[in-house]
Design an enzyme around this catalytic site. Structure first.
Site, PDB file in Angstrom:
ATOM      1  N   CYS A  51       8.248   6.234 -18.070  1.00 50.10           N
ATOM      2  CA  CYS A  51       8.543   7.338 -16.027  1.00 50.10           C
ATOM      3  C   CYS A  51       9.796   7.438 -17.014  1.00 50.10           C
ATOM      4  O   CYS A  51      11.361   6.847 -17.256  1.00 50.10           O
ATOM      5  CB  CYS A  51       8.519   6.900 -15.075  1.00 50.10           C
ATOM      6  SG  CYS A  51      10.337   7.905 -13.943  1.00 50.10           S
ATOM      7  N   ASN A  52      10.501   8.857 -17.629  1.00 49.77           N
ATOM      8  CA  ASN A  52      11.927   8.899 -18.154  1.00 49.77           C
ATOM      9  C   ASN A  52      13.348   9.044 -17.051  1.00 49.77           C
ATOM     10  O   ASN A  52      13.859   8.377 -17.896  1.00 49.77           O
ATOM     11  CB  ASN A  52      11.665  10.526 -18.244  1.00 49.77           C
ATOM     12  CG  ASN A  52      11.033  10.844 -19.521  1.00 49.77           C
ATOM     13  OD1 ASN A  52      10.721  10.938 -20.889  1.00 49.77           O
ATOM     14  ND2 ASN A  52      10.006  11.013 -18.854  1.00 49.77           N
ATOM     15  N   THR A  53      12.386   8.944 -16.041  1.00 45.52           N
ATOM     16  CA  THR A  53      13.705   8.829 -15.147  1.00 45.52           C
ATOM     17  C   THR A  53      14.039   6.991 -15.252  1.00 45.52           C
ATOM     18  O   THR A  53      15.573   6.946 -15.404  1.00 45.52           O
ATOM     19  CB  THR A  53      13.793   9.535 -13.772  1.00 45.52           C
ATOM     20  OG1 THR A  53      12.735  10.800 -13.916  1.00 45.52           O
ATOM     21  CG2 THR A  53      14.308   8.957 -12.483  1.00 45.52           C
ATOM     22  N   CYS A  68      10.380  14.588 -19.706  1.00 44.77           N
ATOM     23  CA  CYS A  68       9.674  14.393 -18.258  1.00 44.77           C
ATOM     24  C   CYS A  68       8.478  13.593 -18.809  1.00 44.77           C
ATOM     25  O   CYS A  68       7.325  14.499 -19.041  1.00 44.77           O
ATOM     26  CB  CYS A  68       9.584  15.513 -17.365  1.00 44.77           C
ATOM     27  SG  CYS A  68       9.222  15.072 -15.682  1.00 44.77           S
ATOM     28  N   THR A  69       7.552  12.514 -17.668  1.00 42.83           N
ATOM     29  CA  THR A  69       5.981  12.521 -17.520  1.00 42.83           C
ATOM     30  C   THR A  69       5.022  13.642 -17.461  1.00 42.83           C
ATOM     31  O   THR A  69       3.898  13.162 -18.211  1.00 42.83           O
ATOM     32  CB  THR A  69       5.563  11.245 -17.257  1.00 42.83           C
ATOM     33  OG1 THR A  69       6.313  11.787 -15.857  1.00 42.83           O
ATOM     34  CG2 THR A  69       5.620  10.325 -17.564  1.00 42.83           C
ATOM     35  N   HIS A  70       5.365  14.759 -16.813  1.00 43.17           N
ATOM     36  CA  HIS A  70       4.052  15.438 -16.066  1.00 43.17           C
ATOM     37  C   HIS A  70       4.452  16.957 -17.350  1.00 43.17           C
ATOM     38  O   HIS A  70       3.640  18.002 -17.623  1.00 43.17           O
ATOM     39  CB  HIS A  70       5.202  16.377 -14.700  1.00 43.17           C
ATOM     40  CG  HIS A  70       4.455  14.971 -13.552  1.00 43.17           C
ATOM     41  ND1 HIS A  70       5.551  13.650 -14.068  1.00 43.17           N
ATOM     42  CD2 HIS A  70       3.300  15.186 -12.855  1.00 43.17           C
ATOM     43  CE1 HIS A  70       4.947  13.588 -12.424  1.00 43.17           C
ATOM     44  NE2 HIS A  70       4.168  14.141 -12.567  1.00 43.17           N
ATOM     45  N   GLY A  74      12.431  11.415  -9.841  1.00 47.14           N
ATOM     46  CA  GLY A  74      13.649  12.240 -10.242  1.00 47.14           C
ATOM     47  C   GLY A  74      15.193  12.672  -9.377  1.00 47.14           C
ATOM     48  O   GLY A  74      15.843  12.701  -9.608  1.00 47.14           O
ATOM     49  N   GLU A 104       1.303  18.840 -11.124  1.00 45.41           N
ATOM     50  CA  GLU A 104       0.643  17.347 -10.131  1.00 45.41           C
ATOM     51  C   GLU A 104      -0.394  18.504  -9.056  1.00 45.41           C
ATOM     52  O   GLU A 104      -1.607  18.059  -8.688  1.00 45.41           O
ATOM     53  CB  GLU A 104       1.389  17.627  -9.171  1.00 45.41           C
ATOM     54  CG  GLU A 104       2.917  16.099  -9.835  1.00 45.41           C
ATOM     55  CD  GLU A 104       2.172  15.107  -8.749  1.00 45.41           C
ATOM     56  OE1 GLU A 104       1.763  14.599  -7.314  1.00 45.41           O
ATOM     57  OE2 GLU A 104       3.262  13.620  -9.962  1.00 45.41           O
ATOM     58  N   ASP A 125       4.728   3.720 -13.805  1.00 45.73           N
ATOM     59  CA  ASP A 125       5.064   4.924 -13.129  1.00 45.73           C
ATOM     60  C   ASP A 125       5.605   5.530 -11.913  1.00 45.73           C
ATOM     61  O   ASP A 125       5.406   4.899 -11.007  1.00 45.73           O
ATOM     62  CB  ASP A 125       4.779   6.077 -14.263  1.00 45.73           C
ATOM     63  CG  ASP A 125       5.276   8.024 -14.090  1.00 45.73           C
ATOM     64  OD1 ASP A 125       6.550   8.080 -13.981  1.00 45.73           O
ATOM     65  OD2 ASP A 125       4.279   8.957 -13.771  1.00 45.73           O
ATOM     66  N   SER A 126       6.681   6.482 -11.064  1.00 45.64           N
ATOM     67  CA  SER A 126       6.848   6.959 -10.128  1.00 45.64           C
ATOM     68  C   SER A 126       5.087   7.160  -9.753  1.00 45.64           C
ATOM     69  O   SER A 126       5.303   7.266  -8.330  1.00 45.64           O
ATOM     70  CB  SER A 126       7.904   8.034 -10.120  1.00 45.64           C
ATOM     71  OG  SER A 126       8.101   9.280 -10.960  1.00 45.64           O
TER      72      SER A 126
HETATM   73  N1  DGL Z   1       7.697  10.650 -13.516  1.00 51.31           N
HETATM   74  C1  DGL Z   1       8.807  11.408 -13.668  1.00 51.31           C
HETATM   75  C2  DGL Z   1       9.691  11.005 -15.200  1.00 51.31           C
HETATM   76  O1  DGL Z   1       8.985  11.035 -16.339  1.00 51.31           O
HETATM   77  C3  DGL Z   1       8.779  12.429 -12.913  1.00 51.31           C
HETATM   78  C4  DGL Z   1       8.533  12.548 -12.017  1.00 51.31           C
HETATM   79  C5  DGL Z   1       9.458  11.788 -10.888  1.00 51.31           C
HETATM   80  O2  DGL Z   1      10.594  12.464 -10.184  1.00 51.31           O
HETATM   81  O3  DGL Z   1       9.243  10.878 -10.309  1.00 51.31           O
HETATM   82  O4  DGL Z   1      10.787  11.616 -14.839  1.00 51.31           O
END
Ligand code: DGL
Length: 270
Positions: free
Chosen positions: A75-77, A186-188, A45, A154, A12-13
């Protein structure tokens, strides 16, 4: 022959992909995991497609050097802009969070009206929308970017008044669309489930793509004969790597996983 005992690679990011680690540990106990959080370059993102594709390839190459048998882009992005490119170019199976989340939304919606929330890049890519409509053209999709949800999660500000106000503001347009299902794209966002539920109401079902991708990982390992032998080990071993200082990741990670992370290693170059 590929060894079944090789770990699953997840990236993930940053820290958010730990929501996927948690679900993978539940769905696949006994599998070892190597996690990479690209904390030096987070957030993905707001970044451009080209940049996210480059970062994703570098992260995959790093995980392949750790000898992984399957890669989950947690990571969705990154899943929404890079998966279609990288999945064709590596021998190890690579899966992302979009398709499993989209499939679950289609399965759950009765009114055929689905909301999707995510980062700006995820929403702009229309990845969820395209996949949902591919599976069920009659389903209408309404999307909203909620960029401030990431720093709130976060920071651990999960149920503060300000979080509620921001959620009210972001989700207002979706409230008028008569949706019965919303994808947490989104992961968060799974961390913000309580506040999202309060704003949207109990009757709207929340789709957690983290849970769905863990199920998909299990199916792929089964199909490829790659599941770690049952009973071989009762507990997963997890190695955590980051591209920036490990202390903060370890602290935040504990909030995501609910246990101490142990050794988090910093890698100089991915
Ligand atoms: N992990 C990113 C996602 O799921 C969210 C955090 C980011 O913007 O890097 O889209």
């Amino acid at each position: 022959m590929m060894k079944k005992t090789r770990p699953i690679g997840i990236f993930d990011s940053g820290v958010g992909g730990l929501t996927v680690v948690k679900e993978v540990m539940q769905a696949l106990p006994g599998e070892d995991i190597v996690y990479f959080g690209d904390t030096a370059r987070v957030p993905y993102g707001p970044k451009s497609q080209d940049t996210i594709i480059r970062f994703s390839i570098e992260n995959i190459l790093f995980l392949l050097r750790q000898n992984v048998k399957l890669i989950i882009i947690a990571c969705n992005t990154s899943s929404s802009v890079a998966l279609s490119i990288v999945e064709r170019n590596f021998k190890v199976p690579i899966i992302g969070v979009i398709n499993p989340g989209a499939a679950e939304a289609v399965r759950l919606t009765k009114k055929k009206r689905v909301g999707v929330i995510g980062t700006r890049t995820t929403i702009k890519s229309r990845a969820y929308e395209k996949q949902i409509q591919l599976l069920a053209p009659q389903v209408r999709v309404f999307s909203e970017a909620c960029p401030l949800f990431v720093p709130l999660a976060e920071e651990g500000w999960l149920e503060k008044d300000v979080t509620r106000q921001i959620a009210d503001e972001y989700l207002k347009p979706l409230k008028t669309k008569h949706i019965d299902t919303i994808v947490l794209g989104c992961t968060h966002y799974p961390l913000l489930k309580p506040v999202i539920r309060k704003v949207m109401g109990d009757e709207v079902k929340l789709v957690d793509s983290a849970r769905q991708v863990a199920k998909k990982a299990k199916i792929i390992l089964e199909q490829n004969g790659l599941l770690a032998a049952k009973g071989a080990k009762s507990k997963s071993r997890i190695c955590f790597y980051v591209s920036d200082e490990p202390e903060n990741f370890a602290k935040q990670g504990q909030k995501f996983l609910g246990f101490k992370l142990g050794n988090v290693r910093k890698v100089a170059n991915v």
